[in-house]
Design an enzyme around this catalytic site. Structure first.
Site, PDB file in Angstrom:
ATOM      1  N   SER A  88      -0.367 -80.615 -52.391  1.00 39.95           N
ATOM      2  CA  SER A  88      -0.565 -81.003 -53.450  1.00 39.95           C
ATOM      3  C   SER A  88      -1.404 -80.638 -54.202  1.00 39.95           C
ATOM      4  O   SER A  88      -2.261 -79.124 -53.415  1.00 39.95           O
ATOM      5  CB  SER A  88      -1.428 -82.567 -53.428  1.00 39.95           C
ATOM      6  OG  SER A  88      -1.795 -83.657 -54.370  1.00 39.95           O
ATOM      7  N   TYR A 116      -7.407 -88.508 -50.261  1.00 41.33           N
ATOM      8  CA  TYR A 116      -5.688 -87.618 -49.900  1.00 41.33           C
ATOM      9  C   TYR A 116      -6.472 -86.328 -49.623  1.00 41.33           C
ATOM     10  O   TYR A 116      -5.560 -85.559 -49.642  1.00 41.33           O
ATOM     11  CB  TYR A 116      -5.542 -88.435 -51.048  1.00 41.33           C
ATOM     12  CG  TYR A 116      -4.541 -87.292 -51.720  1.00 41.33           C
ATOM     13  CD1 TYR A 116      -2.702 -88.412 -51.041  1.00 41.33           C
ATOM     14  CD2 TYR A 116      -4.412 -86.766 -52.723  1.00 41.33           C
ATOM     15  CE1 TYR A 116      -1.528 -87.713 -51.248  1.00 41.33           C
ATOM     16  CE2 TYR A 116      -3.147 -86.190 -53.101  1.00 41.33           C
ATOM     17  CZ  TYR A 116      -2.079 -87.093 -52.444  1.00 41.33           C
ATOM     18  OH  TYR A 116      -0.805 -85.882 -53.033  1.00 41.33           O
TER      19      TYR A 116
END
Length: 263
Positions: free
Chosen positions: A147, A160
């Site tokens: 990501s 996250y």
């Protein structure tokens, strides 16, 4: 010669979390390049069956298996079944993931651990048991879906970001340990994409939509199909000497700290 470098015919690709969204877009790309797609999910058999049916309408050979990627025993059993019923897994895409948007000071430890478990521990578990066959065959491709949060932080996504930052380093260490077996382990870092999940905010005047469009040098949201090329490249012979990298498919967001030229 150049086309054959990207040909995945005869290959079996396990894509975790491939019943929808970006996982489905990448799996579709691999299937269009000739791979047999192993569709994975854990929410319901119905979703898996619907996804398999969709892939088949696209001319893709797809078979579905429901299992929890955070459960090591379930993963072991599933891999054994896949290898018996379909064949050796040549390509693994660790895509399954979750996000919980909670400020760190308000986040329960259980929620933090769940995000780490799904987004970081499960790629370790699945890779650990798939790579054994790859080592024996002296070839294989593993793609970890990282990501932009592998590189930077954002409000409310601390767990996250911690997981995806860890996944970037896990990718590098997998390459460090397994490259000698002719296995290539790399990552893909998606930017912001136009999916069903983002549809409600992708409207002119919405603050986040305007932020993304203005912050991205390409001045738009990504199309999920834009991920297919990176997935095919990292799954094919074209990437046989590429190891330990993360390819960011983000329209240029990570390339700039200042105002993009479209502002």
């Amino acid at each position: 010669m150049s086309i054959s470098l990207f040909n995945l015919e005869g290959k079996v690709a396990l894509v975790t979390g491939s019943t929808h969204g970006l996982g489905m877009a990448m799996a579709k790309g691999l299937g269009k390049a000739g791979a047999t797609i192993i569709v994975n999910g854990n929410s319901s058999q119905q979703k898996i069956d619907e996804a398999v049916a969709y892939y088949k309408t696209e001319g893709i050979n797809a078979i579905g298996y429901k299992f929890n990627v955070t459960d090591e025993n379930a993963v072991i059993k599933a891999i054994q079944t896949i290898e018996k019923e379909v064949g050796s897994i040549d390509i693994l895409v660790n895509n399954a993931g979750i996000i919980k948007r909670i400020p760190l000071e308000n986040m329960e430890v259980a929620d933090f651990k769940q995000v780490i478990d799904v987004d970081l521990v499960s790629p370790f578990i699945v890779s650990k048991h798939v790579v054994k066959g790859m080592i024996a065959r002296k070839e294989g491709k593993i793609i970890n879906i990282c990501s932009m949060m592998s590189e930077l932080g954002r409000n409310t996504v601390g767990a996250y970001a911690a997981a995806k930052g860890g996944l970037k380093m896990l990718t590098q260490n997998m390459a460090t340990e397994w490259a000698k077996h002719n296995i290539q382990i790399n990552g893909i870092g998606p930017g912001y994409f136009a999916t069903s999940q983002t549809e409600p905010i992708r409207v002119d005047g919405h603050p986040f939509n305007d932020f993304i469009v203005n912050r991205t040098p390409a001045a738009k949201w990504g199309n999920p199909d834009d991920l297919a090329g990176a997935a095919i490249f990292l799954s094919s012979k074209a990437s046989d000497f590429v190891n330990g990298h993360v390819v960011y498919v983000d329209g240029g967001i990570l390339a700039t700290i200042g105002k993009p030229s479209n502002e």
